[in-house]
Write an enzyme that holds these catalytic residues in place. Structure first.
Site, PDB file in Angstrom:
ATOM      1  N   ASP A  68     -12.420 -77.320   6.611  1.00 17.39           N
ATOM      2  CA  ASP A  68     -12.264 -78.732   6.271  1.00 17.39           C
ATOM      3  C   ASP A  68     -13.505 -79.287   5.595  1.00 17.39           C
ATOM      4  O   ASP A  68     -13.769 -80.497   5.661  1.00 17.39           O
ATOM      5  CB  ASP A  68     -11.964 -79.533   7.541  1.00 17.39           C
ATOM      6  CG  ASP A  68     -13.042 -79.351   8.604  1.00 17.39           C
ATOM      7  OD1 ASP A  68     -13.366 -78.195   8.936  1.00 17.39           O
ATOM      8  OD2 ASP A  68     -13.578 -80.360   9.098  1.00 17.39           O
ATOM      9  N   LYS A 180      -9.299 -83.744  13.381  1.00 21.46           N
ATOM     10  CA  LYS A 180     -10.693 -83.487  13.758  1.00 21.46           C
ATOM     11  C   LYS A 180     -11.581 -84.639  13.313  1.00 21.46           C
ATOM     12  O   LYS A 180     -11.398 -85.181  12.223  1.00 21.46           O
ATOM     13  CB  LYS A 180     -11.159 -82.198  13.108  1.00 21.46           C
ATOM     14  CG  LYS A 180     -12.669 -82.028  13.199  1.00 21.46           C
ATOM     15  CD  LYS A 180     -13.231 -81.098  12.185  1.00 21.46           C
ATOM     16  CE  LYS A 180     -14.552 -81.614  11.698  1.00 21.46           C
ATOM     17  NZ  LYS A 180     -15.386 -80.615  11.044  1.00 21.46           N
ATOM     18  N   GLU A 220     -15.231 -83.888  18.749  1.00 18.07           N
ATOM     19  CA  GLU A 220     -16.396 -83.087  18.351  1.00 18.07           C
ATOM     20  C   GLU A 220     -17.682 -83.918  18.231  1.00 18.07           C
ATOM     21  O   GLU A 220     -18.018 -84.410  17.152  1.00 18.07           O
ATOM     22  CB  GLU A 220     -16.118 -82.383  17.007  1.00 18.07           C
ATOM     23  CG  GLU A 220     -17.277 -81.525  16.526  1.00 18.07           C
ATOM     24  CD  GLU A 220     -17.018 -80.807  15.195  1.00 18.07           C
ATOM     25  OE1 GLU A 220     -15.954 -81.025  14.588  1.00 18.07           O
ATOM     26  OE2 GLU A 220     -17.898 -80.046  14.771  1.00 18.07           O
ATOM     27  N   GLU A 222     -21.036 -83.135  17.778  1.00 19.00           N
ATOM     28  CA  GLU A 222     -21.890 -81.956  17.556  1.00 19.00           C
ATOM     29  C   GLU A 222     -23.336 -82.298  17.909  1.00 19.00           C
ATOM     30  O   GLU A 222     -23.933 -83.196  17.298  1.00 19.00           O
ATOM     31  CB  GLU A 222     -21.809 -81.470  16.105  1.00 19.00           C
ATOM     32  CG  GLU A 222     -22.791 -80.329  15.843  1.00 19.00           C
ATOM     33  CD  GLU A 222     -22.607 -79.610  14.512  1.00 19.00           C
ATOM     34  OE1 GLU A 222     -21.639 -79.888  13.785  1.00 19.00           O
ATOM     35  OE2 GLU A 222     -23.461 -78.749  14.210  1.00 19.00           O
ATOM     36  N   LYS A 262     -14.425 -79.740  20.773  1.00 21.79           N
ATOM     37  CA  LYS A 262     -15.186 -78.851  19.894  1.00 21.79           C
ATOM     38  C   LYS A 262     -16.671 -79.082  20.150  1.00 21.79           C
ATOM     39  O   LYS A 262     -17.336 -79.826  19.424  1.00 21.79           O
ATOM     40  CB  LYS A 262     -14.796 -79.135  18.441  1.00 21.79           C
ATOM     41  CG  LYS A 262     -15.441 -78.197  17.447  1.00 21.79           C
ATOM     42  CD  LYS A 262     -14.657 -78.114  16.153  1.00 21.79           C
ATOM     43  CE  LYS A 262     -15.474 -77.407  15.096  1.00 21.79           C
ATOM     44  NZ  LYS A 262     -14.709 -76.971  13.943  1.00 21.79           N
ATOM     45  N   SER A 331     -13.685 -72.504  16.886  1.00 26.72           N
ATOM     46  CA  SER A 331     -13.203 -73.286  15.741  1.00 26.72           C
ATOM     47  C   SER A 331     -14.335 -73.216  14.724  1.00 26.72           C
ATOM     48  O   SER A 331     -15.043 -74.191  14.503  1.00 26.72           O
ATOM     49  CB  SER A 331     -12.921 -74.725  16.168  1.00 26.72           C
ATOM     50  OG  SER A 331     -12.621 -75.514  15.033  1.00 26.72           O
ATOM     51  N   TYR A 393     -21.548 -82.013   6.881  1.00 29.18           N
ATOM     52  CA  TYR A 393     -20.323 -81.258   6.686  1.00 29.18           C
ATOM     53  C   TYR A 393     -19.487 -81.861   5.577  1.00 29.18           C
ATOM     54  O   TYR A 393     -19.249 -83.018   5.553  1.00 29.18           O
ATOM     55  CB  TYR A 393     -19.530 -81.195   7.991  1.00 29.18           C
ATOM     56  CG  TYR A 393     -18.684 -79.965   8.033  1.00 29.18           C
ATOM     57  CD1 TYR A 393     -19.301 -78.731   8.197  1.00 29.18           C
ATOM     58  CD2 TYR A 393     -17.328 -80.016   7.823  1.00 29.18           C
ATOM     59  CE1 TYR A 393     -18.554 -77.578   8.187  1.00 29.18           C
ATOM     60  CE2 TYR A 393     -16.576 -78.865   7.812  1.00 29.18           C
ATOM     61  CZ  TYR A 393     -17.193 -77.652   8.001  1.00 29.18           C
ATOM     62  OH  TYR A 393     -16.447 -76.511   7.982  1.00 29.18           O
TER      63      TYR A 393
HETATM   64  P1  13P Z   1     -19.405 -74.723  11.809  1.00 23.71           P
HETATM   65  O1  13P Z   1     -18.670 -73.674  12.599  1.00 23.71           O
HETATM   66  O2  13P Z   1     -19.850 -74.241  10.464  1.00 23.71           O
HETATM   67  O3  13P Z   1     -20.525 -75.338  12.603  1.00 23.71           O
HETATM   68  O4  13P Z   1     -18.350 -75.885  11.500  1.00 23.71           O
HETATM   69  C1  13P Z   1     -18.339 -77.061  12.191  1.00 23.71           C
HETATM   70  C2  13P Z   1     -17.140 -77.866  11.933  1.00 23.71           C
HETATM   71  O5  13P Z   1     -17.057 -78.969  12.405  1.00 23.71           O
HETATM   72  C3  13P Z   1     -16.030 -77.322  11.136  1.00 23.71           C
HETATM   73  O6  13P Z   1     -14.830 -78.060  11.311  1.00 23.71           O
END
Ligand code: 13P
Length: 393
Positions: A68, A180, A220, A222, A262, A331, A393
């Site tokens: 994505d 997501k 997610e 992160e 995630k 993922s 991203y």
């Molecule tokens: P990565 O596995 O490259 O960290 O990807 C993170 C993400 O949010 C992809 O949808």
């Protein structure tokens, strides 16, 4: 003593099916106090379907292929092999990935960027139909990316709530069944209480809106690998972030059986002097998850975050050495695509070899989901780290 009282319908597709009153006993007296507590319980029109979708994504030996990347990030991938960032090049790359024969044995869901959701193969077959043919659930990135968060320590917040309900309804019509939303938390920047609260609240609002429109939300937050901190610091921040995320998910009446998570793995910062073993990463990550994530959640689908392909697979394998309360899987974007891109190089004659490279990585992670992976025979390319400072991203 509890008694169900009344049901009420709201204007949207959600139904507030019950409000229960409790009469609470106070102090040591046998007299019943008359304090009443209302507990709204939410059941939306899509609840059964959401639970089914989440279960099928979290099915044994399978995980998610994340492709994505926004057009800008996809452009960086393409330029790494000398290709221009044009729509035909993005389409060709996504076609290679999404038409890999046998992919559905290891992959249960694919996260697409909006452009890809509406694209077809060069023969005119919709990408969503290619996925369905392999029993892979199509998903869609719905956030609108990160921007600076005023009043914070140079942190960011994630945009995309405006118009999300109508966009989600359209994505559902187009065949998407999960969504997501990726927001980030930076350890070197603090993180500030404001940034954590904003991240958690945004994820919770997005999750409620997604469920209201039939999409299983992938939640997610992160926690970026950036920093030179030890693993204990990551654990502390991850516990704080997930506590807050679940607090707001509950406040927003999100159905936990119909979400997927995630998370980042709990590791030392990328610039920390010592690396941690897969066993240590698994121990810290699982402790954090067991303390924060209710067993009602069907699946934990890790991101790779800049780890090498082999590292991400070894860490996942270590987490599946004994049973977990949830499906623990992957993922990955970078950790599934790196070798594929290097093998393809944008040349049609390399397409089959590149698809085989994708199957190799997908199978390795499938084995890791089952706790049966060994890194023997892995290529040097797959062992190369992909960490990028301040990655977007
Ligand atoms: P990565 O596995 O490259 O960290 O990807 C993170 C993400 O949010 C992809 O949808």
């Amino acid at each position: 003593m509890a008694c169900a009282s009344f049901a009420k319908l709201n204007a949207s597709s959600s139904q507030w099916i019950a409000q229960q009153s409790f009469t609470q006993r106070r102090g040591s007296s046998t007299r019943l106090a008359s304090r009443r507590v209302s507990l709204p319980i939410r059941a939306g029109a899509y609840t059964d379907e959401l639970v089914q979708t989440a279960k099928s994504v979290a099915s044994p030996g399978r995980g998610i292929l994340a492709i994505d990347e926004s057009n800008a990030t996809c452009g960086k991938r393409l330029s790494s092999i000398g290709l221009d960032n044009t729509e035909p090049n993005r389409q060709a790359y996504r076609q290679l990935l999404l038409t890999t024969p046998g992919l559905g044995e290891y992959i249960s869901g694919a996260i697409l960027f909006e452009e890809t959701l509406y694209q077809s193969t060069t023969d005119g077959k919709k990408f969503v139909d290619c996925l369905r043919g392999e029993n892979i659930v199509p998903g869609i990135k719905v956030d609108k990316g990160l921007v600076p968060l005023p009043g914070s320590n140079n942190e960011s917040w994630c945009q995309g709530l405006d118009g999300l309900a109508s966009r989600s309804a359209e994505y559902y019509k187009q065949g998407a069944r999960f969504a997501k939303w990726r927001t980030v938390v930076s350890i070197p920047c603090g993180p500030s209480a404001l940034a954590v609260k904003e991240a958690a609240w945004g994820l919770a609002r997005y999750a409620a809106i997604s469920q209201d429109n039939g999409l299983v939300p992938i939640v997610e937050p992160e926690i970026l690998l950036d920093g030179d901190h030890p693993i204990e610091r990551t654990l502390e921040v991850a516990e704080k972030v997930w506590a807050e995320v679940f607090f707001y998910l509950a406040q927003n009446n999100v159905v936990f059986e119909g979400i997927l998570l995630k998370p980042s793995m709990v590791t030392p910062g990328a610039e920390h002097k010592e690396k941690a073993s897969p066993e240590t990463i698994a121990k810290y990550t699982l402790s954090m998850l067991k303390r924060r994530v209710p067993p009602a959640v069907p699946g934990i689908m890790f991101l790779s975050g800049g780890q090498s392909e082999v590292e991400a697979t070894l860490n996942l394998n270590a987490m599946n050495q004994s049973p977990n309360p949830w499906h623990v899987s992957f993922s990955y974007a970078r950790a599934l695509q790196n070798t594929v891109l290097k093998t393809w190089q944008g040349r049609p004659e390399n397409m089959e070899a590149a698809q085989k490279a994708l199957l190799v990585r997908a199978k390795a992670n499938s084995l890791a989901q089952l706790g049966r992976y060994s890194a023997q025979g892995e290529s040097e390319e797959a062992k190369k780290g992909m960490f990028v400072k301040g990655y977007t991203y």
